[in-house]
Design a protein around this motif. Structure first.
Motif, PDB file in Angstrom:
ATOM      1  N   PHE A 113      -3.218  -0.564  15.623  1.00 25.94           N
ATOM      2  CA  PHE A 113      -3.205  -0.191  14.207  1.00 25.94           C
ATOM      3  C   PHE A 113      -3.724   1.225  13.986  1.00 25.94           C
ATOM      4  N   ILE A 114      -4.589   1.695  14.869  1.00 22.73           N
ATOM      5  CA  ILE A 114      -4.998   3.101  14.797  1.00 22.73           C
ATOM      6  C   ILE A 114      -3.764   3.975  15.018  1.00 22.73           C
ATOM      7  N   ALA A 115      -2.974   3.637  16.025  1.00 21.08           N
ATOM      8  CA  ALA A 115      -1.760   4.407  16.324  1.00 21.08           C
ATOM      9  C   ALA A 115      -0.764   4.332  15.167  1.00 21.08           C
ATOM     10  N   LEU A 116      -0.564   3.142  14.604  1.00 21.60           N
ATOM     11  CA  LEU A 116       0.361   2.991  13.479  1.00 21.60           C
ATOM     12  C   LEU A 116      -0.118   3.752  12.247  1.00 21.60           C
ATOM     13  N   ALA A 117      -1.418   3.689  11.980  1.00 29.37           N
ATOM     14  CA  ALA A 117      -1.970   4.401  10.823  1.00 29.37           C
ATOM     15  C   ALA A 117      -1.789   5.903  10.989  1.00 29.37           C
ATOM     16  N   PHE A 118      -2.005   6.398  12.206  1.00 29.20           N
ATOM     17  CA  PHE A 118      -1.824   7.832  12.437  1.00 29.20           C
ATOM     18  C   PHE A 118      -0.360   8.218  12.283  1.00 29.20           C
ATOM     19  N   LEU A 119       0.541   7.397  12.818  1.00 24.13           N
ATOM     20  CA  LEU A 119       1.965   7.692  12.702  1.00 24.13           C
ATOM     21  C   LEU A 119       2.391   7.739  11.228  1.00 24.13           C
ATOM     22  N   GLN A 120       1.913   6.787  10.443  1.00 25.86           N
ATOM     23  CA  GLN A 120       2.215   6.779   9.011  1.00 25.86           C
ATOM     24  C   GLN A 120       1.674   8.039   8.347  1.00 25.86           C
ATOM     25  N   TYR A 121       0.442   8.374   8.668  1.00 26.02           N
ATOM     26  CA  TYR A 121      -0.228   9.562   8.121  1.00 26.02           C
ATOM     27  C   TYR A 121       0.549  10.831   8.473  1.00 26.02           C
ATOM     28  N   PHE A 122       0.979  10.908   9.719  1.00 20.50           N
ATOM     29  CA  PHE A 122       1.710  12.069  10.217  1.00 20.50           C
ATOM     30  C   PHE A 122       3.063  12.217   9.512  1.00 20.50           C
ATOM     31  N   LEU A 123       3.809  11.116   9.436  1.00 18.81           N
ATOM     32  CA  LEU A 123       5.139  11.163   8.820  1.00 18.81           C
ATOM     33  C   LEU A 123       5.055  11.357   7.314  1.00 18.81           C
ATOM     34  N   ASP A 124       4.104  10.695   6.679  1.00 19.90           N
ATOM     35  CA  ASP A 124       3.935  10.807   5.234  1.00 19.90           C
ATOM     36  C   ASP A 124       3.563  12.228   4.825  1.00 19.90           C
ATOM     37  N   SER A 125       2.820  12.905   5.686  1.00 25.76           N
ATOM     38  CA  SER A 125       2.395  14.276   5.384  1.00 25.76           C
ATOM     39  C   SER A 125       3.493  15.296   5.650  1.00 25.76           C
ATOM     40  N   LYS A 126       4.590  14.864   6.258  1.00 24.18           N
ATOM     41  CA  LYS A 126       5.686  15.766   6.616  1.00 24.18           C
ATOM     42  C   LYS A 126       5.201  16.894   7.524  1.00 24.18           C
ATOM     43  N   ALA A 127       4.350  16.530   8.473  1.00 27.14           N
ATOM     44  CA  ALA A 127       3.782  17.520   9.385  1.00 27.14           C
ATOM     45  C   ALA A 127       4.846  18.195  10.233  1.00 27.14           C
ATOM     46  N   LEU A 128       5.920  17.482  10.548  1.00 27.36           N
ATOM     47  CA  LEU A 128       6.982  18.092  11.357  1.00 27.36           C
ATOM     48  C   LEU A 128       7.668  19.244  10.624  1.00 27.36           C
ATOM     49  N   ALA A 129       7.576  19.225   9.293  1.00 32.24           N
ATOM     50  CA  ALA A 129       8.169  20.301   8.490  1.00 32.24           C
ATOM     51  C   ALA A 129       7.161  21.408   8.219  1.00 32.24           C
ATOM     52  N   GLY A 130       6.009  21.337   8.893  1.00 33.88           N
ATOM     53  CA  GLY A 130       5.000  22.382   8.734  1.00 33.88           C
ATOM     54  C   GLY A 130       4.075  22.182   7.552  1.00 33.88           C
ATOM     55  N   GLN A 131       4.162  21.012   6.915  1.00 28.67           N
ATOM     56  CA  GLN A 131       3.281  20.726   5.787  1.00 28.67           C
ATOM     57  C   GLN A 131       1.888  20.363   6.313  1.00 28.67           C
ATOM     58  N   PRO A 132       0.837  20.706   5.568  1.00 29.09           N
ATOM     59  CA  PRO A 132      -0.499  20.296   5.999  1.00 29.09           C
ATOM     60  C   PRO A 132      -0.644  18.784   5.879  1.00 29.09           C
ATOM     61  N   LEU A 133      -1.489  18.213   6.713  1.00 26.86           N
ATOM     62  CA  LEU A 133      -1.718  16.782   6.666  1.00 26.86           C
ATOM     63  C   LEU A 133      -2.455  16.422   5.373  1.00 26.86           C
ATOM     64  N   ARG A 134      -1.997  15.365   4.712  1.00 25.27           N
ATOM     65  CA  ARG A 134      -2.638  14.918   3.475  1.00 25.27           C
ATOM     66  C   ARG A 134      -3.684  13.869   3.829  1.00 25.27           C
ATOM     67  N   THR A 135      -4.931  14.217   3.633  1.00 25.13           N
ATOM     68  CA  THR A 135      -6.012  13.315   4.007  1.00 25.13           C
ATOM     69  C   THR A 135      -6.482  12.517   2.796  1.00 25.13           C
ATOM     70  N   SER A 136      -7.214  11.461   3.073  1.00 24.84           N
ATOM     71  CA  SER A 136      -7.857  10.679   2.027  1.00 24.84           C
ATOM     72  C   SER A 136      -9.280  10.383   2.481  1.00 24.84           C
TER      73      SER A 136
END
Length: 197
Positions: A113-136
């Motif tokens: 679930f740590i891996a899944l949460a990070f993957l969700q966080y990464f994709l949701d933040s659109k990091a592949l498009a160069g967007q900064p990660l959105r933290t909470s």
């Protein structure tokens, strides 16, 4: 061209991603298989040393990036990736080691679930498009909690802290698992709300 007829060349510059802070994050990532090997072989003193180095590097990379003015989206992605991979793999090793021993201290599902949460966080933040990660706040708290759970187990074994009950660590790890699920649900709900607005 200069007087000798040879073209002037600009001074060689290092790639923008090659910063001290990013190298520190990459070192934490590179330490992951050594942490796993130390845990799986029960070499808790070595695991503790590697873990201490990982924690120190996690503090240092951000501080150095801010002081040197090299904060970037890539740096954020490297930092968070190194954290997620290091703690998930280390906790997986601890859970795997416990299988069949009856000494369940880390729920085997937590690293996944740590891996899944990070993957969700990464994709949701659109990091592949160069967007900064959105933290909470909850996500940051969970990130710290993953280190605390791993560090507690490693420290207990490295220092021989027999007075620290494994059941207490297990229940704390379960609480972290629930918190991770809440964080994932909250992020999904926020994303759904953004798409409907």
């Amino acid at each position: 061209m200069n007087e000798s007829g040879v073209g002037d060349s600009a001074p060689a510059t290092k790639p923008r991603w090659l910063t001290i802070a990013n190298v520190i994050s990459l070192a934490r990532l590179a330490a992951t298989p050594f942490s796993l090997a130390a845990v799986l072989h029960g070499n808790w003193q070595l695991a503790g040393t590697i873990f201490a180095g990982a924690v120190a590097s996690d503090f240092l990379d951000g501080i150095i990036a801010r002081r040197r003015g090299t904060v970037s989206s890539l740096g954020g992605v490297l930092d968070h990736t190194a954290d997620a991979v290091f703690v998930a793999v280390t906790l997986w090793g601890i859970a795997y080691l416990e299988v069949g021993t009856g000494a369940d201290v880390v729920p085997g599902i937590l690293p996944w679930f740590i891996a899944l949460a990070f993957l969700q966080y990464f994709l949701d933040s659109k990091a592949l498009a160069g967007q900064p990660l959105r933290t909470s706040r909850l996500g940051r708290a969970n990130g710290i909690a993953y280190y605390v759970v791993a560090g507690t187990v490693i420290g207990k074994n490295a220092l021989g802290l027999d007075w620290l009950p494994g059941e207490a660590i297990y229940w704390a790890a379960l609480l972290v698992l629930v918190s991770t699920l809440v964080s994932m649900f909250d992020r999904l709900r926020a994303l759904t709300r953004l798409r409907t607005d």
